[in-house]
Design a protein around this motif. Structure first.
Motif, PDB file in Angstrom:
ATOM      1  N   ALA A 193       0.834  -1.202   0.000  1.00  9.47           N
ATOM      2  CA  ALA A 193       0.000   0.000   0.000  1.00  9.47           C
ATOM      3  C   ALA A 193       0.867   1.249   0.000  1.00  9.47           C
ATOM      4  O   ALA A 193       0.567   2.240  -0.697  1.00  9.47           O
ATOM      5  N   ALA A 194       1.944   1.206   0.774  1.00 10.08           N
ATOM      6  CA  ALA A 194       2.870   2.342   0.796  1.00 10.08           C
ATOM      7  C   ALA A 194       3.527   2.521  -0.573  1.00 10.08           C
ATOM      8  O   ALA A 194       3.692   3.649  -1.051  1.00 10.08           O
ATOM      9  N   GLN A 195       3.864   1.407  -1.214  1.00 11.17           N
ATOM     10  CA  GLN A 195       4.470   1.470  -2.545  1.00 11.17           C
ATOM     11  C   GLN A 195       3.487   2.047  -3.567  1.00 11.17           C
ATOM     12  O   GLN A 195       3.859   2.877  -4.412  1.00 11.17           O
ATOM     13  N   ALA A 196       2.224   1.600  -3.480  1.00 12.93           N
ATOM     14  CA  ALA A 196       1.203   2.103  -4.414  1.00 12.93           C
ATOM     15  C   ALA A 196       0.982   3.601  -4.234  1.00 12.93           C
ATOM     16  O   ALA A 196       0.887   4.358  -5.209  1.00 12.93           O
ATOM     17  N   ALA A 197       0.905   4.038  -2.961  1.00 13.10           N
ATOM     18  CA  ALA A 197       0.728   5.460  -2.683  1.00 13.10           C
ATOM     19  C   ALA A 197       1.940   6.253  -3.164  1.00 13.10           C
ATOM     20  O   ALA A 197       1.801   7.357  -3.720  1.00 13.10           O
ATOM     21  N   LEU A 198       3.129   5.681  -2.976  1.00  9.05           N
ATOM     22  CA  LEU A 198       4.353   6.333  -3.431  1.00  9.05           C
ATOM     23  C   LEU A 198       4.355   6.478  -4.955  1.00  9.05           C
ATOM     24  O   LEU A 198       4.678   7.551  -5.483  1.00  9.05           O
ATOM     25  N   ASP A 199       3.981   5.418  -5.645  1.00  8.86           N
ATOM     26  CA  ASP A 199       3.928   5.476  -7.115  1.00  8.86           C
ATOM     27  C   ASP A 199       2.957   6.556  -7.586  1.00  8.86           C
ATOM     28  O   ASP A 199       3.237   7.299  -8.548  1.00  8.86           O
ATOM     29  N   GLN A 200       1.826   6.651  -6.903  1.00  5.59           N
ATOM     30  CA  GLN A 200       0.810   7.644  -7.272  1.00  5.59           C
ATOM     31  C   GLN A 200       1.330   9.062  -7.036  1.00  5.59           C
ATOM     32  O   GLN A 200       1.163   9.960  -7.890  1.00  5.59           O
ATOM     33  N   LYS A 201       1.984   9.275  -5.896  1.00  5.26           N
ATOM     34  CA  LYS A 201       2.525  10.597  -5.580  1.00  5.26           C
ATOM     35  C   LYS A 201       3.661  10.974  -6.545  1.00  5.26           C
ATOM     36  O   LYS A 201       3.772  12.131  -6.974  1.00  5.26           O
ATOM     37  N   LEU A 223       6.717   8.451   2.400  1.00  8.81           N
ATOM     38  CA  LEU A 223       6.258   7.135   1.937  1.00  8.81           C
ATOM     39  C   LEU A 223       7.438   6.208   1.640  1.00  8.81           C
ATOM     40  O   LEU A 223       7.376   5.008   1.912  1.00  8.81           O
ATOM     41  N   GLU A 224       8.505   6.762   1.084  1.00  5.29           N
ATOM     42  CA  GLU A 224       9.704   5.963   0.809  1.00  5.29           C
ATOM     43  C   GLU A 224      10.305   5.445   2.110  1.00  5.29           C
ATOM     44  O   GLU A 224      10.694   4.271   2.208  1.00  5.29           O
ATOM     45  N   ASP A 225      10.362   6.313   3.118  1.00  6.01           N
ATOM     46  CA  ASP A 225      10.880   5.909   4.429  1.00  6.01           C
ATOM     47  C   ASP A 225       9.993   4.826   5.046  1.00  6.01           C
ATOM     48  O   ASP A 225      10.497   3.855   5.633  1.00  6.01           O
TER      49      ASP A 225
END
Length: 427
Positions: free
Chosen positions: A42-50, A90-92
């Protein structure tokens, strides 16, 4: 460690396997891994979106400036700055979640193969082969090896205590020669079977201990050099297998076959009683190890060949032996299937373990990042790793002294060792 692919795609099989290994809280642990992976994804998906939004906004800044829309361009810059800050968070988070998940995965053991019997202790291990023929007719009251060693001045246990402590014997004269004879015999046999001889370091760093699964599971059993943060090896498996850490092999190179003679060091904390008498359980001992790196489809055949190799060594020494398939509860943390070889001591009226031969499937390779490239498709996959003792010397020496003892107090040298010893009897 177990792969996420295995855990997420074969969840029931993993839980069942962990239960066979008597791992407490198996289902809860696996569900925790799945939840942690979901949060990481989920963090990766949010990061990709941002990141996508940030890139789009950055592209618009130049166009807005050219169009003279300075205020809108400044607003876009502020949006990009805010998005970059959110991306950093999000990366962290993603990195933290990956680190926490990997650390947790390291606390979960490997799962056993289907052929591994159910059971919780050594009493439940399955004897798959037995050869109880003694090599010699023994005296009426056979002596244990520690008495023979003292009578013939082969091993000085008291001197070892003086120099270092209990569990560090001193081999003397023909006792030292017997050690060297066995080492050379085992290495010659391994080389004849196609194993490349390696002479590795006997101290390793944390990464090596982690790669083969000794850390963080067995640090209490290893001698730790705290100033340099290095560990004395418990077996040559550790340095030899770590040769292939972070390596991508070509399929045509497999199986890799290595052998190594090393001193091995184990704290053996908590050992006591008859099990530690004489050579039965030492803190420092000599051992020859065989290690294989193989493809998944061939590793079972490699395991079979390794078992045949170890059995051949015991047979050539003429010692009575048995082979056990370990039950789930008696297997090591990292193994998928394991067979133990034991030789019989008539004087002690007990079986002495001299080898464990294990297939670890991809468990070690996943920690080591040990992979191979398919010849046809160029696809990169995890290797299988295998190892076994071929053989550990202390109990072999004990069995030879006890099972080859003569009525006159001498010990007959097994025929295969006579060329190495230069004598037929130890007197």
């Amino acid at each position: 460690m177990l792969t996420l692919k295995l855990i997420t795609e074969q969840t029931d099989r993993v839980i069942k396997g962990l239960n066979k290994k008597h791992f407490q809280g198996a289902e809860e642990a696996i569900q925790k891994v799945i939840a942690m992976d979901a949060e990481r994804r989920a963090a990766q998906a949010a990061l990709d979106q941002k990141l996508a939004a940030s890139n789009q906004a950055a592209k618009e800044i130049g166009a807005l400036m050219k169009a003279g829309k300075k205020d809108e361009a400044e607003a876009a810059k502020a949006q990009v700055a805010a998005l970059k800050s959110e991306c950093k968070e999000l990366e962290d988070k993603k990195t933290r979640m990956q680190t926490e998940m990997d650390a947790f995965l390291c606390t979960i053991p490997n799962i056993p193969y289907d052929e591994v019997p159910e059971g919780s202790s050594a009493a439940d291990n399955l004897v798959v082969k037995l050869n109880d023929k003694m090599p010699c007719e023994l005296p009426a009251n056979p002596k244990p090896h520690w008495e023979i060693a003292k009578d013939l001045n082969l091993i000085d246990f008291d001197l070892g205590v003086k120099i270092t402590g209990a569990g560090f014997p001193v081999y003397r004269g023909l006792g030292a020669r017997l050690q060297r004879a066995l080492i050379n015999f085992f290495l010659d046999q391994a080389r004849a079977a196609g194993y490349e001889e390696i002479m590795p370091p006997t101290v390793v760093n944390q990464a090596s201990g982690y790669g083969t699964g000794q850390l963080p599971d067995k640090e209490g059993q290893m001698y730790h050099c705290e100033v340099d943060d290095l560990y004395l090896i418990p077996t040559a498996e550790v340095p030899v297998t770590n040769i292939y850490r972070d390596v991508i092999l070509n399929e045509k190179e497999l199986p890799v076959k290595n052998t190594a003679y090393t001193q091995c060091f184990r704290r053996e904390a908590g050992s006591y009683g008859k099990d530690v008498r004489g050579l039965n359980r030492l803190h420092e001992f000599s051992k020859i190890e065989i290690v294989r790196i193989d493809t998944p489809e061939h590793s079972a055949e490699s395991h079979k060949e390794m078992l045949e190799h170890v059995e051949g060594l015991v047979q050539k020494l003429g010692l009575p032996y048995r082979i056990l398939r370990l039950c789930g509860g008696d297997m090591s943390f990292t193994s998928s299937v394991c067979y133990d070889f034991e030789v019989y001591s008539e004087a002690q009226k007990r079986w002495l373990e001299v080898s464990s031969v294990s297939n670890f499937d991809t468990y070690q390779a996943n920690r080591l990042h040990c992979r191979f490239r398919r010849t046809d498709s160029k696809k990169i996959e995890l290797c299988h790793t295998l190892n076994g003792s071929a053989l550990a010397l202390p109990r072999i020496v004990a069995a030879i002294l006890e099972d080859y003892q003569q009525a006159d107090g001498s010990v007959k040298v097994p025929d295969v060792l006579v060329p190495y010893m230069g004598c037929e009897y130890i007197r």
